[in-house]
Scaffold this motif. Structure first.
Motif, PDB file in Angstrom:
ATOM      1  N   ILE A  30      -5.662 -12.927  -7.958  1.00  8.91           N
ATOM      2  CA  ILE A  30      -4.927 -11.663  -8.104  1.00  8.91           C
ATOM      3  C   ILE A  30      -5.451 -10.565  -7.177  1.00  8.91           C
ATOM      4  N   LEU A  31      -6.501 -10.862  -6.439  1.00 10.26           N
ATOM      5  CA  LEU A  31      -6.978  -9.940  -5.395  1.00 10.26           C
ATOM      6  C   LEU A  31      -6.559 -10.463  -4.020  1.00 10.26           C
ATOM      7  N   ASP A  32      -5.389 -11.083  -3.977  1.00 12.25           N
ATOM      8  CA  ASP A  32      -4.862 -11.682  -2.748  1.00 12.25           C
ATOM      9  C   ASP A  32      -5.795 -12.753  -2.197  1.00 12.25           C
ATOM     10  N   ALA A  42     -12.097  -4.053   1.708  1.00  9.41           N
ATOM     11  CA  ALA A  42     -10.747  -3.799   2.223  1.00  9.41           C
ATOM     12  C   ALA A  42     -10.146  -2.512   1.655  1.00  9.41           C
ATOM     13  N   GLY A  43     -10.886  -1.850   0.764  1.00  6.03           N
ATOM     14  CA  GLY A  43     -10.408  -0.585   0.218  1.00  6.03           C
ATOM     15  C   GLY A  43      -9.733  -0.660  -1.134  1.00  6.03           C
ATOM     16  N   VAL A  44      -9.748  -1.830  -1.761  1.00  5.43           N
ATOM     17  CA  VAL A  44      -9.185  -1.930  -3.102  1.00  5.43           C
ATOM     18  C   VAL A  44     -10.079  -1.112  -4.032  1.00  5.43           C
ATOM     19  N   PRO A  45      -9.493  -0.250  -4.860  1.00  5.55           N
ATOM     20  CA  PRO A  45     -10.307   0.580  -5.752  1.00  5.55           C
ATOM     21  C   PRO A  45     -11.172  -0.272  -6.682  1.00  5.55           C
ATOM     22  N   PRO A  46     -12.410   0.148  -6.908  1.00 11.85           N
ATOM     23  CA  PRO A  46     -13.312  -0.603  -7.788  1.00 11.85           C
ATOM     24  C   PRO A  46     -12.732  -0.885  -9.168  1.00 11.85           C
ATOM     25  N   LYS A  47     -11.954   0.040  -9.701  1.00 12.90           N
ATOM     26  CA  LYS A  47     -11.360  -0.173 -11.020  1.00 12.90           C
ATOM     27  C   LYS A  47     -10.407  -1.370 -11.004  1.00 12.90           C
ATOM     28  N   GLU A  48      -9.643  -1.498  -9.942  1.00 11.39           N
ATOM     29  CA  GLU A  48      -8.715  -2.623  -9.822  1.00 11.39           C
ATOM     30  C   GLU A  48      -9.481  -3.938  -9.650  1.00 11.39           C
ATOM     31  N   VAL A  49     -10.546  -3.904  -8.882  1.00  9.33           N
ATOM     32  CA  VAL A  49     -11.369  -5.097  -8.695  1.00  9.33           C
ATOM     33  C   VAL A  49     -12.021  -5.473 -10.025  1.00  9.33           C
ATOM     34  N   TRP A  50     -12.509  -4.460 -10.757  1.00 10.80           N
ATOM     35  CA  TRP A  50     -13.128  -4.747 -12.051  1.00 10.80           C
ATOM     36  C   TRP A  50     -12.129  -5.393 -13.008  1.00 10.80           C
ATOM     37  N   ARG A  51     -10.887  -4.908 -13.026  1.00  7.14           N
ATOM     38  CA  ARG A  51      -9.878  -5.514 -13.899  1.00  7.14           C
ATOM     39  C   ARG A  51      -9.680  -6.990 -13.570  1.00  7.14           C
TER      40      ARG A  51
END
Length: 64
Positions: A30-32, A42-51
């Motif tokens: 889900i992180l491509d 790549a700039g994905v927000p940490p909150k999104e990566v944590w999810r």
């Protein structure tokens, strides 16, 4: 969420010695199809990566 909070959570759940290794090697669909580290770089927000980590590690809802 800041990067420092993200890494603190990773350390808490995976251990300080293993968190970075896991983040550098485990590919998350889900992180491509990137690792957590690649997504953060790549700039994905940490909150999104944590999810994404939360989901694949099947952590308790209280940790979301």
């Amino acid at each position: 969420m800041r990067h420092t909070e993200f890494w603190a959570r990773m350390d808490r759940h995976l251990g300080e010695g293993y968190a970075r290794v896991w983040a550098d090697t485990f590919v998350i669909g889900i992180l491509d199809h990137r690792t957590a580290t690649e997504a953060l770089d790549a700039g994905v927000p940490p909150k999104e990566v944590w999810r994404a980590v939360w989901e694949v590690r099947e952590l308790p809802a209280s940790e979301r």
